[in-house]
Write an enzyme that holds these catalytic residues in place. Structure first.
Site, PDB file in Angstrom:
ATOM      1  N   ARG A 144     112.723  57.442  70.686  1.00 48.97           N
ATOM      2  CA  ARG A 144     112.878  56.122  71.283  1.00 48.97           C
ATOM      3  C   ARG A 144     112.861  54.974  70.278  1.00 48.97           C
ATOM      4  O   ARG A 144     112.985  53.811  70.679  1.00 48.97           O
ATOM      5  CB  ARG A 144     111.820  55.848  72.360  1.00 48.97           C
ATOM      6  CG  ARG A 144     111.917  56.768  73.558  1.00 48.97           C
ATOM      7  CD  ARG A 144     110.916  56.380  74.618  1.00 48.97           C
ATOM      8  NE  ARG A 144     109.542  56.554  74.152  1.00 48.97           N
ATOM      9  CZ  ARG A 144     108.482  56.010  74.739  1.00 48.97           C
ATOM     10  NH1 ARG A 144     108.641  55.242  75.802  1.00 48.97           N
ATOM     11  NH2 ARG A 144     107.280  56.225  74.265  1.00 48.97           N
ATOM     12  N   ASP A 145     112.691  55.254  68.994  1.00 48.92           N
ATOM     13  CA  ASP A 145     112.688  54.165  68.012  1.00 48.92           C
ATOM     14  C   ASP A 145     113.240  54.641  66.672  1.00 48.92           C
ATOM     15  O   ASP A 145     112.653  54.406  65.615  1.00 48.92           O
ATOM     16  CB  ASP A 145     111.278  53.600  67.841  1.00 48.92           C
ATOM     17  CG  ASP A 145     111.272  52.232  67.143  1.00 48.92           C
ATOM     18  OD1 ASP A 145     112.269  51.491  67.299  1.00 48.92           O
ATOM     19  OD2 ASP A 145     110.291  51.916  66.457  1.00 48.92           O
ATOM     20  N   VAL A 146     114.371  55.327  66.715  1.00 47.01           N
ATOM     21  CA  VAL A 146     115.019  55.791  65.487  1.00 47.01           C
ATOM     22  C   VAL A 146     115.603  54.576  64.765  1.00 47.01           C
ATOM     23  O   VAL A 146     116.405  53.836  65.336  1.00 47.01           O
ATOM     24  CB  VAL A 146     116.136  56.811  65.795  1.00 47.01           C
ATOM     25  CG1 VAL A 146     116.844  57.234  64.514  1.00 47.01           C
ATOM     26  CG2 VAL A 146     115.564  58.021  66.514  1.00 47.01           C
TER      27      VAL A 146
END
Length: 208
Positions: free
Chosen positions: A37-39
């Protein structure tokens, strides 16, 4: 640090090689039901041996500057959020595919795919704007990333393994000469990072 070496920027094949490692790590995580969810560049590290590591899995440890949260609706870093995340929807493996697509494009072109002077403007561009940086890529890689960056999740690759296969096949296609900025992929411990909404690219890949 290789990524900051303006005299010897990453070649498209080198960038794809890093992206392939990231995709393998994320594919393994997805197989175990874990969505990052936060690449983004600062969550991807590269060791001196060229091994990629992904950090801050599942927003486990994020600074206030990294995380945009409104009544629990949005979580992630605006410039790398998928449209569904920007709209407060549910993130799944296709959201990670979008984010990795943004990272790969920025690595090769050294340009922000989406930018604005404000977070609301940036989110609007993510949802409605065109990814013009894709025009800097040669056709094989442009086709791969265009699908990864489809606004509709149903039109993206449906699994990271599918994206991995297509990216590997396009590795010899490349992009026009441009300098890159980011990634890396085995799972590592969380690390606090910072982000911005503007044009300038963040300090991405960090040598361990």
């Amino acid at each position: 640090q290789r990524m900051k070496d303006e005299a010897h920027p990453l070649t498209p094949d080198e960038a794809i090689g890093i992206a392939v490692q990231v995709a393998r790590g994320l594919s393994e995580a997805h197989a175990h039901g874990v969505i990052h969810r936060d690449v983004k560049p600062s969550n991807i590290l590269l060791t001196q041996q060229g091994v990629v590591k992904i950090v801050d899995f599942g927003l486990a440890s994020m600074s206030q500057a990294d995380q945009l949260t409104q009544t629990g609706a949005r979580m992630g870093t605006p410039a790398y959020m998928s449209p569904e995340q920007a709209l407060g929807g549910t993130a799944d493996q296709r959201s990670d595919i979008w984010s990795l697509g943004i990272v790969v494009c920025e690595m090769i072109t050294r340009q922000r795919v989406f930018h604005s002077g404000s977070v609301p403007g940036l989110l609007f561009n993510v949802v409605h704007g065109d990814a013009s940086a894709l025009d800097l890529l040669q056709p094989p890689l442009r086709a791969v990333l265009s699908k990864a960056l489809a606004k509709d999740p149903a039109k993206r690759y449906q699994s990271m393994s599918e994206f991995l296969e297509r990216a590997s096949a396009a590795s010899s296609g490349g992009a026009r000469p441009a300098a890159p900025p980011s990634p890396a992929a085995a799972i590592a411990a969380p690390r606090e990072t910072h982000s911005s909404t503007g044009n300038a690219l963040p300090d991405p890949l960090r040598a361990l």
